[in-house]
Write a protein that holds these residues in place. Sequence first.
Motif, mmCIF file in Angstrom:
data_model
loop_
_atom_site.group_PDB
_atom_site.id
_atom_site.type_symbol
_atom_site.label_atom_id
_atom_site.label_comp_id
_atom_site.label_asym_id
_atom_site.label_seq_id
_atom_site.Cartn_x
_atom_site.Cartn_y
_atom_site.Cartn_z
ATOM 1 N N TYR A 121 -3.410 6.424 -2.007
ATOM 2 C CA TYR A 121 -2.849 5.243 -1.344
ATOM 3 C C TYR A 121 -2.685 4.149 -2.376
ATOM 4 O O TYR A 121 -3.275 4.178 -3.454
ATOM 5 C CB TYR A 121 -3.716 4.799 -0.167
ATOM 6 N N THR A 122 -1.862 3.155 -2.065
ATOM 7 C CA THR A 122 -1.449 2.191 -3.084
ATOM 8 C C THR A 122 -2.300 0.926 -3.135
ATOM 9 O O THR A 122 -2.359 0.266 -4.167
ATOM 10 C CB THR A 122 0.013 1.765 -2.858
ATOM 11 N N GLY A 123 -2.928 0.555 -2.015
ATOM 12 C CA GLY A 123 -3.616 -0.727 -1.949
ATOM 13 C C GLY A 123 -5.026 -0.683 -2.498
ATOM 14 O O GLY A 123 -5.440 0.278 -3.142
ATOM 15 N N SER A 124 -5.761 -1.750 -2.225
ATOM 16 C CA SER A 124 -7.131 -1.821 -2.704
ATOM 17 C C SER A 124 -8.061 -1.052 -1.777
ATOM 18 O O SER A 124 -7.683 -0.618 -0.689
ATOM 19 C CB SER A 124 -7.591 -3.274 -2.831
ATOM 20 N N GLY A 295 -5.927 -0.920 -7.040
ATOM 21 C CA GLY A 295 -4.552 -1.062 -6.563
ATOM 22 C C GLY A 295 -3.856 -2.275 -7.142
ATOM 23 O O GLY A 295 -3.659 -2.382 -8.347
ATOM 24 N N TYR A 296 -3.496 -3.203 -6.268
ATOM 25 C CA TYR A 296 -2.813 -4.415 -6.721
ATOM 26 C C TYR A 296 -3.243 -5.582 -5.842
ATOM 27 O O TYR A 296 -3.872 -5.407 -4.795
ATOM 28 C CB TYR A 296 -1.294 -4.237 -6.692
ATOM 29 N N GLY A 297 -2.910 -6.792 -6.278
ATOM 30 C CA GLY A 297 -3.292 -7.958 -5.505
ATOM 31 C C GLY A 297 -2.724 -9.222 -6.105
ATOM 32 O O GLY A 297 -1.901 -9.190 -7.029
ATOM 33 N N ARG A 298 -3.183 -10.354 -5.564
ATOM 34 C CA ARG A 298 -2.720 -11.654 -6.054
ATOM 35 C C ARG A 298 -3.825 -12.672 -5.873
ATOM 36 O O ARG A 298 -4.531 -12.668 -4.861
ATOM 37 C CB ARG A 298 -1.481 -12.102 -5.273
ATOM 38 N N ILE A 345 3.570 2.617 -7.093
ATOM 39 C CA ILE A 345 3.325 4.048 -6.864
ATOM 40 C C ILE A 345 2.771 4.700 -8.134
ATOM 41 O O ILE A 345 1.801 5.476 -8.079
ATOM 42 C CB ILE A 345 4.615 4.753 -6.411
ATOM 43 N N GLY A 346 3.367 4.385 -9.275
ATOM 44 C CA GLY A 346 2.867 4.922 -10.542
ATOM 45 C C GLY A 346 1.431 4.498 -10.797
ATOM 46 O O GLY A 346 0.619 5.280 -11.309
ATOM 47 N N ASN A 347 1.109 3.276 -10.419
ATOM 48 C CA ASN A 347 -0.256 2.771 -10.568
ATOM 49 C C ASN A 347 -1.228 3.584 -9.712
ATOM 50 O O ASN A 347 -2.341 3.910 -10.135
ATOM 51 C CB ASN A 347 -0.298 1.304 -10.168
ATOM 52 N N SER A 348 -0.799 3.932 -8.500
ATOM 53 C CA SER A 348 -1.635 4.732 -7.605
ATOM 54 C C SER A 348 -1.865 6.127 -8.163
ATOM 55 O O SER A 348 -2.994 6.640 -8.158
ATOM 56 C CB SER A 348 -0.976 4.825 -6.224
ATOM 57 N N ILE A 349 -0.819 6.755 -8.651
ATOM 58 C CA ILE A 349 -0.945 8.109 -9.209
ATOM 59 C C ILE A 349 -1.905 8.113 -10.386
ATOM 60 O O ILE A 349 -2.791 8.973 -10.495
ATOM 61 C CB ILE A 349 0.435 8.645 -9.633
ATOM 62 N N TYR A 350 -1.751 7.134 -11.260
ATOM 63 C CA TYR A 350 -2.628 7.056 -12.424
ATOM 64 C C TYR A 350 -4.075 6.816 -12.013
ATOM 65 O O TYR A 350 -5.000 7.456 -12.523
ATOM 66 C CB TYR A 350 -2.151 5.929 -13.348
ATOM 67 N N SER A 351 -4.282 5.923 -11.047
ATOM 68 C CA SER A 351 -5.644 5.595 -10.617
ATOM 69 C C SER A 351 -6.365 6.797 -10.034
ATOM 70 O O SER A 351 -7.521 7.055 -10.358
ATOM 71 C CB SER A 351 -5.599 4.472 -9.569
#
Length: 361
Positions: A121-124, A295-298, A345-351
């Motif tokens: 999954y992509t989120g945190s 994942g990602y955030g702000r 998506i690439g970030n999720s795959i790598y993680s």
Amino acid sequence: MFNDTKNKINKLLSIAQKNKEKYSIYFSVNVKYITEINNSKIENRGLSEFLSLYELDEILKASNKFGFYSKVFFETNELFKTLLKMGTYEDIIIFEFTQKGSGNAKDSLIPSFCELNSILYTGSNPFTNALCLDKFILYKLLTSNNIPVPKSFLYTKSGNWLFDNAPTNFKNLISKPTSMYASIAVEKNSKTDTEKELNDLLKNNIAEYKQDFIVQEFIYGRELEISFLVNNDNIIIFPPIGIKIKNQENLCDKFLDFYTVEKDDYDFYVYENEELIKKINNDVTKIIKILRFTGYGRIDLRIDNNNNYFFTDINAYPHIVEHSSFSKSLCYLGYDKSDTVPIIIGNSIYSFNNPTKFEDH
């Protein structure tokens, strides 16, 4: 200044490119006038967190243009029904957005399901998602680690100050709910200057929203938003983006209230004080590590006229569409708005694959 950032992002795009035929992307997304809500004022205000049909189209076009197969779920339960019927999850990635409703656990539901079933999954992660939906605990946690935040007080839904700790100076205070995004319940009158104004506001808000409210010192000056990606030990911090209201970069006493956010009645600019950015990014890195972000955030902050900065909000599911600081920051680095989705998506795959090198994938 951002060459290393661009190199890391380019590698994430490369990972997405190499895996676009392997994975299908299941988008779990709330969309205005499609996702069902009840008629409570809280859920109606929550529409500001939903995507419009135009924004959904933007997200899907970015995914499809890159080469991923995309499927959309407008209701979380429909997503779960589909997943429970599947025998294997090795070829799907859940691209989730913030969920409807209220409460501190609403955004942990999908990540928890994915964690239990080893689904990408992509989120945190569930812990960070829950933590980010309680602003008061966030502020106390950051304060204990010497991260600058505005002085904060908690007014509980039972009508009392937590531990009887109330403000003694009532000028320049701002009130907001402890567990909402998208400036929900933050109105133009949320900034108060007298004890009566504050008490009347809190009384009305508690009755209306049935939750605790945080009261903080208001910081005059600029407002910045800093987006980031996290994959394992790698933290990729984007260029800081400033908020501009009515073409004004130094907002002084202005802030993003609900109406301004709902109407997208604000713009962006790139903040370029390199010396201060280095200090801010050092604290941003600390925050990401303290909160165990994935994942990602702000992360949002205000900067006063003496260049003192104070972190004001942390968002585990920031907007990533064209009208967002996340997208504007990537565009400043030379990427197209359609690159945002494959980068995440690439970030999720790598993680989740946890390679020793980006090139392994």
